[in-house]
Design a protein around this motif. Structure first.
Motif, short mmCIF file in Angstrom:
data_model
loop_
_atom_site.label_atom_id
_atom_site.label_comp_id
_atom_site.label_asym_id
_atom_site.label_seq_id
_atom_site.Cartn_x
_atom_site.Cartn_y
_atom_site.Cartn_z
N ALA A 193 0.67 -1.15 -0.03
CA ALA A 193 0.00 0.07 -0.06
C ALA A 193 0.91 1.15 0.07
O ALA A 193 0.50 2.09 -0.65
CB ALA A 193 -0.98 -0.14 1.22
N PHE A 194 2.01 1.04 0.67
CA PHE A 194 2.93 2.36 0.78
C PHE A 194 3.37 2.63 -0.61
O PHE A 194 3.41 3.54 -0.97
CB PHE A 194 3.95 2.19 1.97
CG PHE A 194 5.02 3.08 1.86
CD1 PHE A 194 4.82 4.36 2.14
CD2 PHE A 194 6.38 3.01 1.29
CE1 PHE A 194 6.05 5.37 1.99
CE2 PHE A 194 7.38 3.65 0.91
CZ PHE A 194 7.18 5.06 1.55
N LEU A 195 4.02 1.52 -1.21
CA LEU A 195 4.57 1.80 -2.37
C LEU A 195 3.52 2.06 -3.56
O LEU A 195 3.97 3.12 -4.42
CB LEU A 195 5.08 0.30 -2.97
CG LEU A 195 6.36 0.23 -2.30
CD1 LEU A 195 7.04 -1.58 -2.74
CD2 LEU A 195 7.50 0.85 -2.35
N TYR A 196 2.47 1.65 -3.38
CA TYR A 196 1.25 2.27 -4.23
C TYR A 196 0.99 3.65 -4.38
O TYR A 196 0.96 4.30 -5.09
CB TYR A 196 0.08 1.45 -4.31
CG TYR A 196 -1.20 1.66 -5.27
CD1 TYR A 196 -1.20 1.35 -6.46
CD2 TYR A 196 -2.04 2.94 -4.71
CE1 TYR A 196 -2.32 1.72 -7.22
CE2 TYR A 196 -3.23 3.22 -5.52
CZ TYR A 196 -3.02 2.58 -6.78
OH TYR A 196 -4.04 3.00 -7.67
N THR A 197 0.78 4.04 -3.01
CA THR A 197 0.52 5.31 -2.40
C THR A 197 1.93 6.30 -3.02
O THR A 197 1.57 7.43 -3.41
CB THR A 197 0.20 5.66 -1.12
OG1 THR A 197 -0.80 4.64 -0.72
CG2 THR A 197 -0.04 6.88 -0.63
#
Length: 142
Positions: free
Chosen positions: A70-74
Motif C-alpha cells: 500500500a505504501f509503494l502504491y501510494t
C-alpha cells in the motif's frame, strides 16, 4: 524542472521516431501512430503489471507486506500527482513549476507516513507489554 521535462520529452520523441523506422521501414508493418501506441503501450503495461505482480506477491509474504505494498502504491501515486501539479502550473502559468516543490511535497507524505508508522509501532509495543503482564498475571494465579 522545465529543462528536465523537455529533455525527457526529447528522448521519448527520439525513441518514437526510431520505433517508426524499425516497425514501418525495416519490418514493413506500416503501422499508424495509433497502432504503434496501442501495441507499445500495451506491451509496456503488461510488462509493468507482471513485474508489479511478482514483487507484490513476494512482498505480501513478509510481516506488514500488505502495508508495504500500500505504501509503494501510494508513493507511486504521489510522485505522479506532485509532478502533474507542477506541470499543470507550467501550462496554466498559475504558480511556478519548480522541482523543489515536488520534492517538498513528497517529503510531506514521507514525514506524515513516518508519523503513522510511529503511532502503529507505539500501539504494537503497548500491546506487547500488556500481553506480557497479562501472561505473568495468569502464571501467578495458577
Amino acid at each position: 524542472m522545465k529543462d528536465g521535462i523537455t529533455f525527457i520529452v526529447e528522448i521519448v520523441n527520439n525513441i518514437h521516431d526510431i520505433l517508426i523506422v524499425i516497425l514501418n521501414d525495416i519490418l514493413g508493418l506500416q503501422m499508424t501512430d495509433k497502432d504503434m501506441h496501442f501495441w507499445i503501450m500495451g506491451f509496456i503495461g503488461i510488462f509493468t503489471f507482471a513485474c508489479v505482480f511478482v514483487i507484490s506477491k513476494w512482498l505480501s509474504k513478509f510481516p506488514f507486506g500488505i502495508q508495504l505494498i500500500a505504501f509503494l502504491y501510494t508513493l507511486t501515486f504521489m510522485v505522479v500527482l506532485v509532478f502533474a501539479i507542477e506541470i499543470q502550473q507550467a501550462i496554466t502559468n498559475r504558480g511556478n513549476m519548480e522541482f523543489i516543490d515536488a520534492i517538498i511535497g513528497m517529503w510531506g507524505f514521507i514525514a506524515l507516513f513516518l508519523v503513522y508508522v510511529g503511532i502503529v509501532a507505539f500501539f504494537m509495543i503497548i500491546k506487547l507489554i500488556v500481553g506480557k503482564f497479562k501472561r505473568n498475571d495468569d502464571d501467578i494465579e495458577m
